[in-house]
Design an enzyme around this catalytic site. Structure first.
Site, PDB file in Angstrom:
ATOM      1  N   GLU A   1      -4.893 -41.054  -4.747  1.00  0.00           N
ATOM      2  CA  GLU A   1      -5.562 -40.215  -3.766  1.00  0.00           C
ATOM      3  C   GLU A   1      -5.858 -38.860  -4.414  1.00  0.00           C
ATOM      4  OE1 GLU A   1      -4.276 -37.281  -2.508  1.00  0.00           O
ATOM      5  OE2 GLU A   1      -5.482 -36.954  -0.728  1.00  0.00           O
TER       6      GLU A   1
ATOM      7  N   CYS B   1      -3.153 -43.792   0.796  1.00  0.00           N
ATOM      8  CA  CYS B   1      -1.926 -44.366   0.230  1.00  0.00           C
ATOM      9  C   CYS B   1      -1.974 -45.893   0.110  1.00  0.00           C
ATOM     10  CB  CYS B   1      -0.721 -43.979   1.083  1.00  0.00           C
ATOM     11  SG  CYS B   1      -0.632 -42.221   1.378  1.00  0.00           S
TER      12      CYS B   1
ATOM     13  N   SER C   1      -1.125 -39.418  13.105  1.00  0.00           N
ATOM     14  CA  SER C   1      -1.030 -40.286  11.918  1.00  0.00           C
ATOM     15  C   SER C   1       0.142 -41.259  12.053  1.00  0.00           C
ATOM     16  CB  SER C   1      -0.905 -39.453  10.637  1.00  0.00           C
ATOM     17  OG  SER C   1       0.370 -38.832  10.539  1.00  0.00           O
TER      18      SER C   1
ATOM     19  N   HIS D   1       5.601 -48.409   3.567  1.00  0.00           N
ATOM     20  CA  HIS D   1       5.049 -47.161   3.028  1.00  0.00           C
ATOM     21  C   HIS D   1       5.938 -46.027   3.557  1.00  0.00           C
ATOM     22  CE1 HIS D   1       2.610 -43.850   1.950  1.00  0.00           C
ATOM     23  NE2 HIS D   1       2.339 -43.535   3.208  1.00  0.00           N
TER      24      HIS D   1
ATOM     25  N   ASN E   1       6.987 -37.936  -0.732  1.00  0.00           N
ATOM     26  CA  ASN E   1       5.894 -38.902  -0.638  1.00  0.00           C
ATOM     27  C   ASN E   1       5.181 -39.051  -1.982  1.00  0.00           C
ATOM     28  OD1 ASN E   1       3.904 -40.591   0.306  1.00  0.00           O
ATOM     29  ND2 ASN E   1       3.212 -39.247   1.964  1.00  0.00           N
TER      30      ASN E   1
HETATM   31  N1  CAA Z   1      18.202 -31.713  13.660  1.00  0.00           N
HETATM   32  C1  CAA Z   1      17.873 -33.025  13.707  1.00  0.00           C
HETATM   33  N2  CAA Z   1      16.601 -33.457  13.998  1.00  0.00           N
HETATM   34  C2  CAA Z   1      15.668 -32.515  14.247  1.00  0.00           C
HETATM   35  C3  CAA Z   1      15.959 -31.138  14.235  1.00  0.00           C
HETATM   36  C4  CAA Z   1      17.295 -30.743  13.930  1.00  0.00           C
HETATM   37  N3  CAA Z   1      17.653 -29.458  13.883  1.00  0.00           N
HETATM   38  N4  CAA Z   1      14.828 -30.472  14.521  1.00  0.00           N
HETATM   39  C5  CAA Z   1      13.859 -31.404  14.721  1.00  0.00           C
HETATM   40  N5  CAA Z   1      14.370 -32.625  14.580  1.00  0.00           N
HETATM   41  C6  CAA Z   1      13.674 -33.903  14.656  1.00  0.00           C
HETATM   42  C7  CAA Z   1      12.676 -33.970  15.805  1.00  0.00           C
HETATM   43  O1  CAA Z   1      13.291 -34.297  17.032  1.00  0.00           O
HETATM   44  C8  CAA Z   1      11.741 -35.071  15.300  1.00  0.00           C
HETATM   45  O2  CAA Z   1      12.343 -36.308  15.519  1.00  0.00           O
HETATM   46  P1  CAA Z   1      11.515 -37.466  16.296  1.00  0.00           P
HETATM   47  O3  CAA Z   1      10.288 -37.725  15.460  1.00  0.00           O
HETATM   48  O4  CAA Z   1      12.446 -38.616  16.315  1.00  0.00           O
HETATM   49  O5  CAA Z   1      11.173 -36.917  17.642  1.00  0.00           O
HETATM   50  C9  CAA Z   1      11.734 -34.854  13.780  1.00  0.00           C
HETATM   51  O6  CAA Z   1      12.881 -34.035  13.493  1.00  0.00           O
HETATM   52  C10 CAA Z   1      10.508 -34.120  13.263  1.00  0.00           C
HETATM   53  O7  CAA Z   1      10.374 -32.970  14.023  1.00  0.00           O
HETATM   54  P2  CAA Z   1       8.929 -32.565  14.613  1.00  0.00           P
HETATM   55  O8  CAA Z   1       8.308 -33.761  15.264  1.00  0.00           O
HETATM   56  O9  CAA Z   1       9.046 -31.324  15.390  1.00  0.00           O
HETATM   57  O10 CAA Z   1       8.227 -32.279  13.196  1.00  0.00           O
HETATM   58  P3  CAA Z   1       6.807 -31.678  12.911  1.00  0.00           P
HETATM   59  O11 CAA Z   1       5.859 -31.927  14.019  1.00  0.00           O
HETATM   60  O12 CAA Z   1       6.975 -30.291  12.429  1.00  0.00           O
HETATM   61  O13 CAA Z   1       6.385 -32.580  11.643  1.00  0.00           O
HETATM   62  C11 CAA Z   1       5.181 -34.552  11.025  1.00  0.00           C
HETATM   63  C12 CAA Z   1       6.467 -33.997  11.626  1.00  0.00           C
HETATM   64  C13 CAA Z   1       4.024 -34.283  11.997  1.00  0.00           C
HETATM   65  C14 CAA Z   1       5.303 -36.034  10.784  1.00  0.00           C
HETATM   66  C15 CAA Z   1       4.926 -33.799   9.693  1.00  0.00           C
HETATM   67  O14 CAA Z   1       5.973 -34.020   8.799  1.00  0.00           O
HETATM   68  C16 CAA Z   1       3.619 -34.183   9.025  1.00  0.00           C
HETATM   69  O15 CAA Z   1       2.536 -33.766   9.407  1.00  0.00           O
HETATM   70  N6  CAA Z   1       3.683 -35.000   7.926  1.00  0.00           N
HETATM   71  C17 CAA Z   1       2.540 -35.392   7.166  1.00  0.00           C
HETATM   72  C18 CAA Z   1       1.834 -36.568   7.780  1.00  0.00           C
HETATM   73  C19 CAA Z   1       2.603 -37.845   7.639  1.00  0.00           C
HETATM   74  O16 CAA Z   1       3.435 -38.008   6.770  1.00  0.00           O
HETATM   75  N7  CAA Z   1       2.279 -38.832   8.490  1.00  0.00           N
HETATM   76  C20 CAA Z   1       2.926 -40.125   8.452  1.00  0.00           C
HETATM   77  C21 CAA Z   1       1.987 -41.226   8.870  1.00  0.00           C
HETATM   78  S1  CAA Z   1       0.480 -41.164   7.916  1.00  0.00           S
HETATM   79  C22 CAA Z   1       0.920 -41.850   6.405  1.00  0.00           C
HETATM   80  O17 CAA Z   1       1.925 -42.486   6.295  1.00  0.00           O
HETATM   81  C23 CAA Z   1       0.040 -41.601   5.238  1.00  0.00           C
HETATM   82  C24 CAA Z   1       0.650 -40.572   4.361  1.00  0.00           C
HETATM   83  O18 CAA Z   1       1.389 -40.904   3.450  1.00  0.00           O
HETATM   84  C25 CAA Z   1       0.358 -39.178   4.632  1.00  0.00           C
END
Ligand code: CAA
Length: 391
Positions: free
Chosen positions: A79, A111, A201, A233, A276
């Protein structure tokens, strides 16, 4: 005739950031990363590393063992392309001193492209059983500083030799795949950081999994309980766990915490500390499963789910071959991971901002600790690479 993965070798950068360091800088609880998304460290490439050097370094152990001599197809999945025209694989072909009688091409679909490469390589070997294909997945996962995706950054490459009578994994003929035009994650040509609709996503990832599984199950007649392990993945390890739970629920298969641990945990160990690796993430997971698991997996069937945003998903499977442990590089990988250098937050930001010059001048890059190859500079818009193999 069995066809599949004959050798598998993985490489990541010498540098990493502990997510506790990132959590402190971003003023969030470190457990959000360690527990919430299941990530502990993210691999950061040195300024003199790119997908070419990472990919060539992953394949280097195969070169050293003389395994690349019958390779007539080199598929480079990424990518993180470095040129709009020339395939990164052609540079790698040179660094690995492969023979000129070789088809080389670069593949892209976020990916997913590593899996497309594997499926194409299987077709090549089916038509040319005496020949081999080299599939290299290589990526640098990069998001904006301070964005939700930042903690899921990482980098790494996996090199896989595809042949008849494979010594590691014989790939089953059945596969289920799914394509849908969505904007969950993308990177326009003018950007070096990905754009992502994070929550969306994760939903599309799971939807594509369910649809891919449906086709796979129809074609193979297999059920979820026919698998001994799963590799997903892994954008972050929690994603793989959530996906498997959803699939089990959909198939009405009960899974306890212990079942999840048994089916997935070994495949998540490397990714938790590299981050990743985009096109290679699932194959880093496969390497981790084969190398770090206690149990002998000979004869066991592994379910494999590959996902590339945008999106394409694919579910396929393979059976682990007798003697597979004799041809793995587990000790080398453990050493590489143990000997990495931790970056401070400031060092991470400095490296993050170190952009490749675009004015076509002559540049020699400072030498960091890299693998056997480095991206040594640019001259007249041409990338220059250096082999450190004889040093
Ligand atoms: N202790 C324990 N857990 C905690 C915590 C704490 N203090 N604070 C937060 N958490 C938990 C939350 O409850 C949440 O858990 P759940 O998902 O079970 O509800 C988890 O930690 C993550 O917290 P948020 O949802 O608040 O996190 P965020 O919104 O800031 O970010 C994300 C999460 C959106 C996935 C972000 O990491 C992101 O954008 N990642 C990139 C995109 C990605 O990887 N997508 C995956 C699918 S796409 C794909 O697979 C292709 C690729 O490779 C990109």
């Amino acid at each position: 005739m069995k066809i599949g993965i004959d050798r598998i070798s993985f490489y990541t950068s010498h540098y990493f950031v502990d997510l506790k360091t990132l959590a402190e800088a971003r003023k969030v609880d470190a457990d959000k990363y360690y527990v919430g998304i299941g990530q502990e460290k993210m691999g950061i490439p040195a300024p003199d590393e790119d997908v070419v050097t990472l990919g060539a370094s992953a394949a280097y152990p195969l070169m050293k063992e003389g395994e690349l001599e019958e390779v007539e197809l080199l598929l480079f999945a990424t990518e993180t392309g470095i040129d709009q025209s020339k395939a990164a694989g052609v540079y790698v072909h040179g660094l690995l001193e492969l023979g000129p009688r070789c088809r080389t091409v670069e593949l892209k679909q976020a990916c997913y492209s590593g899996t497309a490469a594997i499926q194409m390589a299987l077709g090549f070997v089916a038509r040319n059983p005496a020949k081999k294909a080299l599939v290299i997945t290589s990526d640098v996962a990069r998001y904006e500083l301070g964005s939700p995706g930042e903690a899921t950054q990482g980098c790494g490459s996996v090199a896989m030799l595809i042949s008849a009578d494979p010594r590691i994994l014989a790939i089953d003929p059945e596969a289920g795949y799914y394509t849908e035009d969505v904007m969950d994650f993308w990177r326009p040509n003018y950007r070096s950081e990905a754009l992502v609709d994070g929550k969306y996503s994760t939903m599309v990832y799971i939807h594509a999994l369910i649809e891919s599984w449906k086709q796979y199950a129809e074609e193979s007649g297999r059920e979820l309980t026919d698998f001994d392990r799963f590799c997903y993945h892994i954008p972050f390890t929690k994603m793989a766990e959530k996906a498997h739970q959803k699939l089990c629920r959909k198939c009405r298969v009960k899974t306890s915490r212990e079942d999840m641990q048994h089916l997935l945990e070994e495949s998540l160990r490397y990714s938790r500390i590299t981050g990743n690796c985009y096109s290679g993430s699932m194959y880093v997971g496969l390497t981790s499963l084969l190398e770090t698991g206690e149990e002998d997996l000979t004869g066991k069937r592994i379910g494999l789910y590959s996902y590339g945003s945008g999106c394409v998903g694919e579910f396929y499977s393979g059976v682990v071959q007798p003697g597979y442990r004799d041809v793995l590089f587990g000790d080398q990988h453990a050493k590489m991971l143990a000997e990495r250098t931790e970056l401070t937050y400031q060092q991470y930001e400095d490296i993050f901002h170190y952009g490749v010059p675009t004015d076509g001048g002559d540049y020699i890059f400072p030498q960091y600790k890299t693998g056997p190859f480095r991206f040594s500079g640019i001259s007249q818009h041409k990338r220059e690479y250096e082999s450190l193999v004889d040093e």
